[in-house]
Structure formats: structure tokens, C-alpha cells
Design a protein around this motif. Structure first.
Motif, short mmCIF file in Angstrom:
data_model
loop_
_atom_site.label_atom_id
_atom_site.label_comp_id
_atom_site.label_asym_id
_atom_site.label_seq_id
_atom_site.Cartn_x
_atom_site.Cartn_y
_atom_site.Cartn_z
N ALA A 97 0.75 -1.19 0.01
CA ALA A 97 0.08 0.06 -0.06
C ALA A 97 0.90 1.20 -0.13
N LEU A 98 0.38 2.34 -0.77
CA LEU A 98 1.32 3.46 -0.80
C LEU A 98 1.40 4.31 0.65
N GLN A 99 0.24 4.74 1.39
CA GLN A 99 0.29 5.35 2.45
C GLN A 99 1.26 4.94 3.65
N PRO A 100 1.43 3.79 3.80
CA PRO A 100 2.36 3.40 4.82
C PRO A 100 3.80 3.74 4.47
N ALA A 101 4.08 3.25 3.31
CA ALA A 101 5.42 3.65 2.73
C ALA A 101 5.63 5.04 2.76
N TYR A 102 4.63 5.99 2.32
CA TYR A 102 4.83 7.31 2.10
C TYR A 102 4.93 7.93 3.76
N ASP A 103 4.11 7.33 4.50
CA ASP A 103 4.29 7.96 5.99
C ASP A 103 5.62 7.56 6.51
N ARG A 104 6.11 6.50 6.36
CA ARG A 104 7.43 5.89 7.00
C ARG A 104 8.56 6.74 6.32
N VAL A 105 8.61 7.16 5.07
CA VAL A 105 9.75 7.79 4.40
C VAL A 105 9.30 9.42 5.21
N VAL A 106 8.32 9.98 5.34
CA VAL A 106 8.16 11.18 5.69
C VAL A 106 8.73 11.34 7.30
N HIS A 107 8.27 10.02 7.98
CA HIS A 107 8.71 10.14 9.25
C HIS A 107 10.15 10.13 9.53
N ASP A 108 10.69 9.25 8.83
CA ASP A 108 12.30 9.14 8.87
C ASP A 108 13.19 10.35 8.20
N THR B 282 17.13 18.84 0.85
CA THR B 282 16.38 17.82 0.83
C THR B 282 15.25 17.68 -0.70
N GLN B 283 15.10 16.88 -1.17
CA GLN B 283 14.46 16.81 -2.27
C GLN B 283 12.88 16.63 -1.97
N HIS B 284 12.04 16.48 -2.96
CA HIS B 284 10.45 16.42 -2.69
C HIS B 284 10.38 14.56 -2.56
N VAL B 285 9.49 14.09 -1.74
CA VAL B 285 9.26 12.82 -1.77
C VAL B 285 8.69 12.25 -2.80
N ARG B 286 9.27 11.09 -3.66
CA ARG B 286 8.57 10.60 -4.79
C ARG B 286 7.91 9.28 -4.51
N THR B 287 6.80 8.93 -5.19
CA THR B 287 5.87 7.77 -5.08
C THR B 287 5.96 6.97 -6.44
N TRP B 288 5.69 5.83 -6.45
CA TRP B 288 5.49 5.30 -7.79
C TRP B 288 5.17 3.83 -7.49
N ALA B 289 4.47 3.38 -8.42
CA ALA B 289 4.16 1.71 -8.13
C ALA B 289 4.65 0.98 -9.29
N GLN B 290 4.68 -0.30 -9.27
CA GLN B 290 5.35 -1.13 -10.27
C GLN B 290 4.50 -2.62 -10.00
N ARG B 291 4.21 -3.52 -10.85
CA ARG B 291 3.81 -4.78 -10.86
C ARG B 291 4.83 -5.91 -11.24
N PRO B 292 5.43 -6.23 -10.35
CA PRO B 292 6.49 -7.11 -10.62
C PRO B 292 6.23 -8.56 -11.04
N TRP B 293 7.24 -9.25 -11.60
CA TRP B 293 7.04 -10.64 -12.33
C TRP B 293 7.76 -11.70 -11.36
N ASN B 294 7.16 -12.87 -11.28
CA ASN B 294 7.85 -13.91 -10.35
C ASN B 294 8.71 -14.81 -11.60
N LYS B 295 9.44 -15.54 -10.96
CA LYS B 295 10.22 -16.46 -12.01
C LYS B 295 9.50 -17.31 -12.81
N ASP B 296 8.23 -17.65 -12.64
CA ASP B 296 7.63 -18.45 -13.57
C ASP B 296 6.55 -17.39 -14.59
N GLY B 297 7.08 -16.24 -14.62
CA GLY B 297 6.42 -15.31 -15.65
C GLY B 297 5.10 -14.96 -15.12
N LYS B 298 4.63 -14.83 -13.94
CA LYS B 298 3.38 -14.65 -13.57
C LYS B 298 3.55 -13.03 -12.78
#
Length: 223
Positions: free
Chosen positions: A32-43, A67-83
């Protein structure tokens, strides 16, 4: 008929760095985006507080930071079986901190390594102060011209000619047909080591000397 000599003179000076700019990244990822974003902002707030304690533009140990602005993005990875797997959300921010006290730099980085889970040291850029760099550049240019004059006179002496006199001096490469200046000293890189001590890992910074160099081409004639 005068004899013409075209020579190149060069000179380099080496100086221990006077400033070290740490480039760091704080980054987290998760489903989820919000927890990752909140953790970066906190640190980031904790890192900024640790910098402000050390910041003094005149006397250091930290003379500048940003400091730079906080960047956010998302990606959909693939596993070793191509899924294709579910989305992974990322958040990160970059921070640059310039130190004049390298011992305090090592201590500060070491403390963040142990306390900030998403902390990454991308590198340290070593440099001279602007005033010292300009002073060294002036010195090496003068020495490079003197070296060119010495070489031209040696050629003239070998031929049994008299004293040479300059007719042209330029940055290296600009007396040739292409007129393309060349030169410039190598970049200064960071060398780091983590050594074990009784209290755990200790960060050790070993910066190389900064090289300031100059090359000139010159044309002389002798009767």
C-alpha cells in the motif's frame, strides 16, 4: 627565417578535500502507498532534525544541506514463472548534506545506518572550498605556462638557437585546427570501509586528494 616551436605544458596540484557532501536516500516499499509514504516522511523528519543540530554555515560541522521532494510510484513485478504479481508501492526522498568535519560525517552516517531502516548512502562527493579551488587553478595555470616555456627553450638549445619568445598561448587543443579545448582533472571518489570494533561496525571514510590540473599549448619562435 625564425624557427617555430609548438609545445604543451601541464601541471597538477593535489590537496586533501575540505568538504564532503553525503548523498543519501530514504526509501520504503510495500503493498500500500500510504504506509510507505508515511514511513519515509517520518524518517525524513528525524534525519532533518539530526542535520539541524549540526548545521552552522560558517563553522560547521554541517555547512549546507538540502532535501528533495518525496517521490512515489508503483510497479507490478513478475515472478520467476512469468506470473505478474500484485502492485508494489514505493516512496523515496534524496538528501544532500555538506560536512567540513569528516569525523562527524562518519559518525552521522553510522548513526543513520543503525537507526533508519530505509537509509542508503549513495556516495560522498569530495571537494575544495571555492576560494581554495580558484587559488589552485591559478597556480597550476601559471606552472603549466612555465613548463611550456621551459620545453620550448630546451628544444631551441638542442638546435643551438637563441632565446625563444612566445607568440601564442591557449588552452590545450585550441592551437590546433579543431580548436577544441581538452583537459580537466579526474573526479574525486569516495572510499569507505566498515571495520569491526568492540562496539560494532565503525564507518571509516578515506577520501583521496583532490587533483587540480591545467594544460596549455603555446607557440614560440627563436631566431
Amino acid at each position: 627565417m625564425p624557427t617555430e616551436f609548438t609545445v604543451r605544458g601541464s601541471h597538477s596540484a593535489f590537496q586533501p578535500p575540505e568538504r564532503g557532501t553525503a548523498h543519501i536516500t530514504l526509501a520504503f516499499q510495500g503493498p500500500a502507498l500510504q504506509p510507505a509514504y508515511d514511513r519515509v516522511v517520518h524518517d525524513l523528519e528525524a534525519v532533518k532534525a539530526s542535520i539541524q543540530e549540526l548545521h552552522d554555515p560558517a563553522d560547521g560541522p554541517v555547512t549546507w544541506w538540502s532535501t528533495q521532494h518525496v517521490r512515489t510510484w508503483a510497479q507490478r513485478p513478475w515472478n520467476k514463472d512469468g506470473k505478474q504479481l500484485p502492485l508494489v508501492h514505493h516512496a523515496s526522498v534524496g538528501v544532500q548534506v555538506k560536512f567540513r568535519d569528516f569525523g562527524r560525517l562518519a559518525t552521522w552516517v553510522g548513526r543513520l545506518v543503525s537507526s533508519a531502516e530505509g537509509f542508503r548512502l549513495d556516495g560522498v562527493e569530495w571537494a575544495l572550498t571555492e576560494a581554495r579551488r580558484v587559488e589552485l587553478e591559478r597556480t597550476v595555470r601559471v606552472r603549466a605556462v612555465q613548463e611550456a616555456a621551459r620545453r620550448a627553450q630546451e628544444y631551441a638549445d638542442a638546435l643551438g638557437l637563441g632565446t625563444v619568445r612566445p607568440v601564442a598561448v591557449a588552452d590545450a587543443g585550441m592551437l590546433s585546427q579543431g580548436i577544441s579545448p581538452i583537459g580537466g582533472g579526474p573526479a574525486a571518489y569516495m572510499r569507505m570501509a566498515a571495520k569491526e570494533s568492540g562496539g560494532g561496525a565503525e564507518l571509516e571514510l578515506a577520501p583521496e586528494d583532490i587533483e587540480v590540473s591545467a594544460e596549455v599549448d603555446a607557440r614560440f619562435v627563436a631566431e
